[in-house]
Design a protein around this motif. Sequence first.
Motif, PDB file in Angstrom:
ATOM      1  N   CYS A  35       0.840  -1.204   0.000  1.00  0.00           N
ATOM      2  CA  CYS A  35       0.000   0.000   0.000  1.00  0.00           C
ATOM      3  C   CYS A  35       0.874   1.253   0.000  1.00  0.00           C
ATOM      4  N   LEU A  36       1.962   1.217   0.778  1.00  0.00           N
ATOM      5  CA  LEU A  36       2.876   2.356   0.820  1.00  0.00           C
ATOM      6  C   LEU A  36       3.519   2.582  -0.538  1.00  0.00           C
ATOM      7  N   LEU A  37       3.906   1.520  -1.210  1.00  0.00           N
ATOM      8  CA  LEU A  37       4.516   1.623  -2.528  1.00  0.00           C
ATOM      9  C   LEU A  37       3.530   2.187  -3.549  1.00  0.00           C
ATOM     10  N   LEU A  38       2.273   1.727  -3.486  1.00  0.00           N
ATOM     11  CA  LEU A  38       1.253   2.227  -4.406  1.00  0.00           C
ATOM     12  C   LEU A  38       0.962   3.708  -4.164  1.00  0.00           C
ATOM     13  N   SER A  39       0.995   4.144  -2.916  1.00  0.00           N
ATOM     14  CA  SER A  39       0.773   5.557  -2.594  1.00  0.00           C
ATOM     15  C   SER A  39       1.872   6.424  -3.204  1.00  0.00           C
ATOM     16  N   TYR A  40       3.092   5.943  -3.123  1.00  0.00           N
ATOM     17  CA  TYR A  40       4.222   6.682  -3.696  1.00  0.00           C
ATOM     18  C   TYR A  40       4.135   6.717  -5.220  1.00  0.00           C
ATOM     19  N   GLN A  41       3.868   5.591  -5.830  1.00  0.00           N
ATOM     20  CA  GLN A  41       3.827   5.508  -7.288  1.00  0.00           C
ATOM     21  C   GLN A  41       2.690   6.342  -7.878  1.00  0.00           C
ATOM     22  N   ASN A  42       1.649   6.569  -7.088  1.00  0.00           N
ATOM     23  CA  ASN A  42       0.513   7.353  -7.588  1.00  0.00           C
ATOM     24  C   ASN A  42       0.936   8.773  -7.968  1.00  0.00           C
ATOM     25  N   LEU A  43       1.902   9.334  -7.231  1.00  0.00           N
ATOM     26  CA  LEU A  43       2.367  10.696  -7.515  1.00  0.00           C
ATOM     27  C   LEU A  43       3.698  10.733  -8.263  1.00  0.00           C
ATOM     28  N   ALA A  44       4.375   9.612  -8.333  1.00  0.00           N
ATOM     29  CA  ALA A  44       5.692   9.591  -8.962  1.00  0.00           C
ATOM     30  C   ALA A  44       5.605   9.976 -10.439  1.00  0.00           C
ATOM     31  N   LYS A  45       6.536  10.838 -10.872  1.00  0.00           N
ATOM     32  CA  LYS A  45       6.670  11.272 -12.267  1.00  0.00           C
ATOM     33  C   LYS A  45       5.442  12.026 -12.783  1.00  0.00           C
ATOM     34  N   LEU A  46       4.687  12.590 -11.866  1.00  0.00           N
ATOM     35  CA  LEU A  46       3.570  13.459 -12.247  1.00  0.00           C
ATOM     36  C   LEU A  46       4.126  14.849 -12.542  1.00  0.00           C
ATOM     37  N   THR A  47       3.764  15.433 -13.688  1.00  0.00           N
ATOM     38  CA  THR A  47       4.308  16.727 -14.110  1.00  0.00           C
ATOM     39  C   THR A  47       3.226  17.796 -14.053  1.00  0.00           C
ATOM     40  N   LEU A  48       3.547  18.914 -13.387  1.00  0.00           N
ATOM     41  CA  LEU A  48       2.622  20.041 -13.274  1.00  0.00           C
ATOM     42  C   LEU A  48       3.293  21.286 -13.826  1.00  0.00           C
ATOM     43  N   THR A  49       2.561  22.023 -14.665  1.00  0.00           N
ATOM     44  CA  THR A  49       3.091  23.243 -15.275  1.00  0.00           C
ATOM     45  C   THR A  49       2.113  24.385 -15.040  1.00  0.00           C
ATOM     46  N   ALA A  50       2.605  25.502 -14.514  1.00  0.00           N
ATOM     47  CA  ALA A  50       1.756  26.671 -14.274  1.00  0.00           C
ATOM     48  C   ALA A  50       1.518  27.429 -15.574  1.00  0.00           C
ATOM     49  N   THR A  51       0.304  27.881 -15.787  1.00  0.00           N
ATOM     50  CA  THR A  51      -0.028  28.691 -16.952  1.00  0.00           C
ATOM     51  C   THR A  51      -0.152  30.151 -16.534  1.00  0.00           C
ATOM     52  N   ASP A  52      -0.011  31.039 -17.494  1.00  0.00           N
ATOM     53  CA  ASP A  52      -0.138  32.470 -17.213  1.00  0.00           C
ATOM     54  C   ASP A  52      -1.582  32.800 -16.839  1.00  0.00           C
ATOM     55  N   SER A  53      -1.725  33.681 -15.851  1.00  0.00           N
ATOM     56  CA  SER A  53      -3.056  34.090 -15.397  1.00  0.00           C
ATOM     57  C   SER A  53      -3.286  35.563 -15.716  1.00  0.00           C
ATOM     58  N   GLU A  54      -4.472  35.881 -16.217  1.00  0.00           N
ATOM     59  CA  GLU A  54      -4.833  37.259 -16.487  1.00  0.00           C
ATOM     60  C   GLU A  54      -5.083  37.998 -15.170  1.00  0.00           C
ATOM     61  N   ALA A  55      -4.855  39.308 -15.203  1.00  0.00           N
ATOM     62  CA  ALA A  55      -5.119  40.129 -14.012  1.00  0.00           C
ATOM     63  C   ALA A  55      -6.579  39.990 -13.596  1.00  0.00           C
ATOM     64  N   GLN A  56      -6.823  40.004 -12.298  1.00  0.00           N
ATOM     65  CA  GLN A  56      -8.163  39.845 -11.755  1.00  0.00           C
ATOM     66  C   GLN A  56      -8.406  40.931 -10.700  1.00  0.00           C
TER      67      GLN A  56
END
Length: 249
Positions: A4-25
């Motif tokens: 279970c611990l290994l599966l929890s780690y692998q769930n997030l492993a090598k996940l890539t997140l990229t921020a996009t530009d935000s318009e003024a609010q």
Amino acid sequence: MVTCLLLSYQNLAKLTLTATDSEAQFAGQDCQFILRLIHAKHHAQDLTFCFQKGQSKLTSIVNDDSVYLYATSKNRGYFNPGRITLRSSFPFGLYNVWTHLDFDYQLLLYPQPLENTLQDLSSSEHNVAHSMGKSRLGVDQFSTLKSYQPGESLKSVAWKQVAQGRGWLTKQFEQFSGGDHVLDISRLNHLALETRLSFLCYHIIELEKKGLRYALILPNQKIEMGLGSVHKKRCLTALALFERVKNQS
């Protein structure tokens, strides 16, 4: 437990997140930030995102390839909602896997627009008094009757006069245009600074909706007469950054 611990780690492993530009609010509202989500070989599950600062009552929305996060700030200027905390308790909730991500957001927030009816805030460019405007053809107020001309719309025909035997007449209307406007912050010196900026912000938005040209006068800065999205953005940016430093949260 180990599996279970290994599966929890692998769930997030090598996940890539990229921020996009935000318009003024606008300050005082729920500001939206968008992350692009790229999965590795498997599809990550049970993901939750939140900011460490300026938390909103709105919860994050996670799609297959995007994450929509919300944060709130009452202050105009540049807003940094802090790092993002990513959590997951996949697969059975036995372990809580988390990480902190810093995208160094610097979102520009305009003053919160406050509705007001101050008549001395917006004045004619060449006259201190509020411009009463010039009338022009339109649809606001009945003006006069004139002889019907072939080809004119039958909707404007004065049918009551036709029935009375007065001949074919058409109704003519007029509306009033306010002319050019100058938004001068010095006219509101009796109010607190943030209130003055919020009032100006409201008038800029309203003048844009009405298609009326306007200029903005701040201490040591004047934005000439104009109209349109670029002019609006320039004026609102000037209000947002007035007496502000860039790295202010």
